[in-house]
Design a protein around this motif. Sequence first.
Motif, mmCIF file in Angstrom:
data_model
loop_
_atom_site.group_PDB
_atom_site.id
_atom_site.type_symbol
_atom_site.label_atom_id
_atom_site.label_comp_id
_atom_site.label_asym_id
_atom_site.label_seq_id
_atom_site.Cartn_x
_atom_site.Cartn_y
_atom_site.Cartn_z
ATOM 1 N N PHE A 13 0.840 -1.203 0.000
ATOM 2 C CA PHE A 13 0.000 0.000 0.000
ATOM 3 C C PHE A 13 0.879 1.258 0.000
ATOM 4 N N ASN A 14 1.934 1.225 0.825
ATOM 5 C CA ASN A 14 2.834 2.394 0.890
ATOM 6 C C ASN A 14 3.543 2.599 -0.444
ATOM 7 N N LYS A 15 4.033 1.489 -0.990
ATOM 8 C CA LYS A 15 4.804 1.565 -2.242
ATOM 9 C C LYS A 15 3.972 2.217 -3.354
ATOM 10 N N TYR A 16 2.654 1.853 -3.417
ATOM 11 C CA TYR A 16 1.834 2.356 -4.517
ATOM 12 C C TYR A 16 0.831 3.431 -4.095
ATOM 13 N N GLY A 17 0.944 3.879 -2.849
ATOM 14 C CA GLY A 17 0.074 4.960 -2.360
ATOM 15 C C GLY A 17 -1.401 4.599 -2.359
ATOM 16 N N PHE A 18 -1.694 3.306 -2.066
ATOM 17 C CA PHE A 18 -3.102 2.870 -2.074
ATOM 18 C C PHE A 18 -3.772 3.144 -0.735
ATOM 19 N N SER A 19 -5.003 3.625 -0.770
ATOM 20 C CA SER A 19 -5.798 3.646 0.463
ATOM 21 C C SER A 19 -7.205 3.120 0.159
ATOM 22 N N PHE A 20 -7.822 2.517 1.187
ATOM 23 C CA PHE A 20 -9.131 1.874 1.002
ATOM 24 C C PHE A 20 -10.223 2.874 0.628
ATOM 25 N N THR A 21 -11.108 2.455 -0.253
ATOM 26 C CA THR A 21 -12.315 3.237 -0.542
ATOM 27 C C THR A 21 -13.483 2.477 0.077
ATOM 28 N N THR A 79 -7.016 2.182 -9.063
ATOM 29 C CA THR A 79 -5.812 2.455 -8.256
ATOM 30 C C THR A 79 -5.153 1.141 -7.817
ATOM 31 N N LEU A 80 -5.876 0.013 -7.995
ATOM 32 C CA LEU A 80 -5.280 -1.290 -7.650
ATOM 33 C C LEU A 80 -4.405 -1.843 -8.778
ATOM 34 N N GLN A 81 -4.452 -1.181 -9.930
ATOM 35 C CA GLN A 81 -3.764 -1.715 -11.117
ATOM 36 C C GLN A 81 -2.261 -2.001 -10.904
ATOM 37 N N PRO A 82 -1.486 -1.019 -10.391
ATOM 38 C CA PRO A 82 -0.048 -1.312 -10.217
ATOM 39 C C PRO A 82 0.212 -2.410 -9.188
ATOM 40 N N ILE A 83 -0.630 -2.482 -8.175
ATOM 41 C CA ILE A 83 -0.455 -3.538 -7.152
ATOM 42 C C ILE A 83 -0.688 -4.905 -7.787
ATOM 43 N N LEU A 84 -1.777 -5.002 -8.560
ATOM 44 C CA LEU A 84 -2.127 -6.293 -9.173
ATOM 45 C C LEU A 84 -1.069 -6.722 -10.189
ATOM 46 N N LYS A 85 -0.471 -5.745 -10.834
ATOM 47 C CA LYS A 85 0.590 -6.066 -11.803
ATOM 48 C C LYS A 85 1.710 -6.817 -11.088
ATOM 49 N N GLU A 86 1.991 -6.385 -9.868
ATOM 50 C CA GLU A 86 3.049 -7.038 -9.089
ATOM 51 C C GLU A 86 2.555 -8.367 -8.488
#
Length: 286
Positions: A13-21, A79-86
């Motif tokens: 989450f920190n790496k990709y700046g994700f926060s819950f909606t 916003t989950l796209q870069p996380i899912l790529k990994e």
Amino acid sequence: MTLTDIGQIKSLFNKYGFSFTKSLGQNFLINPTVCPRIAEKSGITPDSGVIEIGTGIGVLTCELAKRAKKVVALEIDRTLQPILKETLAEYDNVEVIFADVMQTDLKQLIADKFSGMETSVCANLPYYITSPVIMKLLEERLPIRSVTVMVQLEAAQRICAVPGTRNSSALTIAVNYYSSPKKLFNVSPGSFIPAPKVESAVIRLEPHETPLYDVDDEKLFFSCVRQAFSQRRKQLINPVAGYFGINKETLSDMMSENGLKPTARAEELTMDNFVTLYRIIERLKK
Ligand code: SAM
């Protein structure tokens, strides 16, 4: 990577700046036993196609990808796209489509992506659209073998109630019209991040291959069901007669003649009873 490890999730989450909606029903599974169990219970095989609704960071997606031939996952939150790529990098049988499931033509998707494959749906559903998603999957009569989904426990109880018993509702009748539902197991709030306020449960629906009930006018059938349940603890005859503009005494007589108690409440009617009521309304409203 362990997608149920809080430390690893937080660093993603920190790496990709994700926060819950919160409004998107984002409660991600962190109990390591739950996703393998859902995937096992969904009955998918190495030849199966699977549609997942709502990937989150991909914790269930990975378990599905390990067991199925192909997984197509729908996720609304880009916003989950870069996380899912990994997180999904090692699986070449997964495709994520960033789209709203409610706006997606699932029949077309199945034809395009799963030609010749037996297809199932498996998901930890966003709770704010549980009923619309389940009804969409059933009403569109998609060529799917099963729907295995996590829902709130209360929804699971309503969906899996036996028609004609106290917990049954319009949703119970609708789900049973199209499929055979079964509650599989409960999941505690602590199994998610963030933890929801209520218990959850996994259910499995098996759509009937051919319709079980002889109903020509489904719109009218479901309208009867909705009206009957509109005052669920009261006698159904009042809202039903009122809504369809039918004389109450005539309806009462017809119900008696056809084996229905005129004083019945909607929750007392079985599936066959509802079909009988629908036939009476069909006749009387003409
Ligand atoms: N499968 C993941 C898990 O178990 O950890 C996430 C489950 S979470 C309960 C629901 C997911 O559905 C979220 O990722 C959310 O962004 C997504 N979602 C919400 N509304 C959606 C919609 N209309 N169409 C597709 N995905 C949606």
